[in-house]
Design a protein around this motif. Structure first.
Motif, short mmCIF file in Angstrom:
data_model
loop_
_atom_site.label_atom_id
_atom_site.label_comp_id
_atom_site.label_asym_id
_atom_site.label_seq_id
_atom_site.Cartn_x
_atom_site.Cartn_y
_atom_site.Cartn_z
N LYS A 29 0.79 -1.12 -0.12
CA LYS A 29 0.11 0.05 0.00
C LYS A 29 0.66 1.23 0.04
O LYS A 29 1.94 1.32 0.75
N GLN A 32 1.55 7.90 -1.63
CA GLN A 32 1.75 8.78 -2.58
C GLN A 32 1.76 7.81 -4.06
O GLN A 32 2.33 6.78 -4.12
N ARG A 33 0.72 8.33 -4.82
CA ARG A 33 0.39 7.37 -6.06
C ARG A 33 1.77 7.27 -6.86
O ARG A 33 2.49 8.03 -7.06
N ARG A 34 2.00 5.66 -7.04
CA ARG A 34 3.07 5.20 -7.86
C ARG A 34 2.69 4.61 -9.17
O ARG A 34 1.59 4.17 -8.81
N THR A 35 3.31 4.22 -10.00
CA THR A 35 2.98 3.63 -11.14
C THR A 35 3.86 2.19 -11.36
O THR A 35 4.90 2.21 -11.06
N ARG A 61 -4.63 -1.14 -7.51
CA ARG A 61 -5.21 0.17 -7.74
C ARG A 61 -5.91 0.80 -6.49
O ARG A 61 -5.63 1.87 -5.99
N GLY A 64 -3.29 2.10 -4.01
CA GLY A 64 -2.63 3.48 -4.40
C GLY A 64 -1.86 3.38 -5.76
O GLY A 64 -1.29 4.43 -5.88
N TRP A 65 -1.94 2.42 -6.35
CA TRP A 65 -0.86 2.42 -7.50
C TRP A 65 -1.67 2.52 -8.75
O TRP A 65 -2.97 2.20 -8.98
N ARG A 66 -1.00 3.31 -9.52
CA ARG A 66 -1.60 3.61 -10.87
C ARG A 66 -1.23 2.38 -11.82
O ARG A 66 0.12 1.93 -11.69
N ASP A 87 -5.20 1.75 -16.01
CA ASP A 87 -5.87 2.80 -15.77
C ASP A 87 -6.22 3.41 -17.28
O ASP A 87 -5.39 3.68 -17.89
#
Length: 173
Positions: A29, A32-35, A61, A64-66, A87
């Motif tokens: 988890k 901050q959004r990560r890819t 997703r 918190g992941w893109r 996404d």
């Protein structure tokens, strides 16, 4: 960006596929959004493995992941649907790649009686209905559009531009 390769047939005995599934499930988890990029090169395979991969993508997703997906070579059958699970805005297909979509099929029935075949047919219809809803949710077409398109039960081979026009990817690169 973390990259995971989804290469080969979507089968339980493919160590690369099982490793990719495990990596997706184990993504921590993040605050901050990560890819995470999922690179797909597969002829397809088991429907259940495709659904498991889509579930793992949805789990990532929620954590918190893109999820960016990129098709290289080809993404066929369940693999084409897995690639579409990325996404929106982050789904690409290589200009040299190919994709193919079709309805579920059942192989390896072995010794079966009439009742077994009826149950299997009912299960396939239920799986198809779920795939139509899924395709409607990730593409620019409705579930009914997908039912009509795939009702001929043929393999639908798609050039990259066709894959994008159906809404299964966002851009040819």
């Amino acid at each position: 960006m973390k990259t995971i390769l989804l290469y080969g047939n979507l089968e339980e005995d493919n160590p690369l596929i099982m490793a990719a599934l495990s990596e997706l499930i184990d993504l921590p988890k993040v605050k901050q959004r990560r890819t995470v990029e999922l690179v797909v090169a597969s002829d397809g395979g088991r429907d259940s493995i495709g659904r498991a991969l889509i579930g793992a993508i949805e789990r990532a997703r929620r954590r918190g992941w893109r999820v960016a997906t990129h098709v290289i070579g080809k993404a066929c059958s369940a693999a084409a649907l897995v690639a579409a699970a990325g996404d929106r805005g982050w789904r690409t297909i290589d200009r040299h790649a190919t994709a193919m979509v079709h309805l579920s099929f059942l192989g390896g029935l072995g010794e079966s009686n009439t009742r077994d075949l009826e149950v299997s047919a009912d299960m396939m219809r239920a799986h198809d209905a779920r795939w139509f809803l899924y395709l409607g949710s990730v593409s620019r077409r409705s579930a009914e559009d997908w039912r009509q398109l795939l009702s001929d039960r043929l393999d639908h081979w798609l050039l990259p531009e066709e894959y994008v026009s159906l809404g299964l990817a966002d851009k040819v690169v």
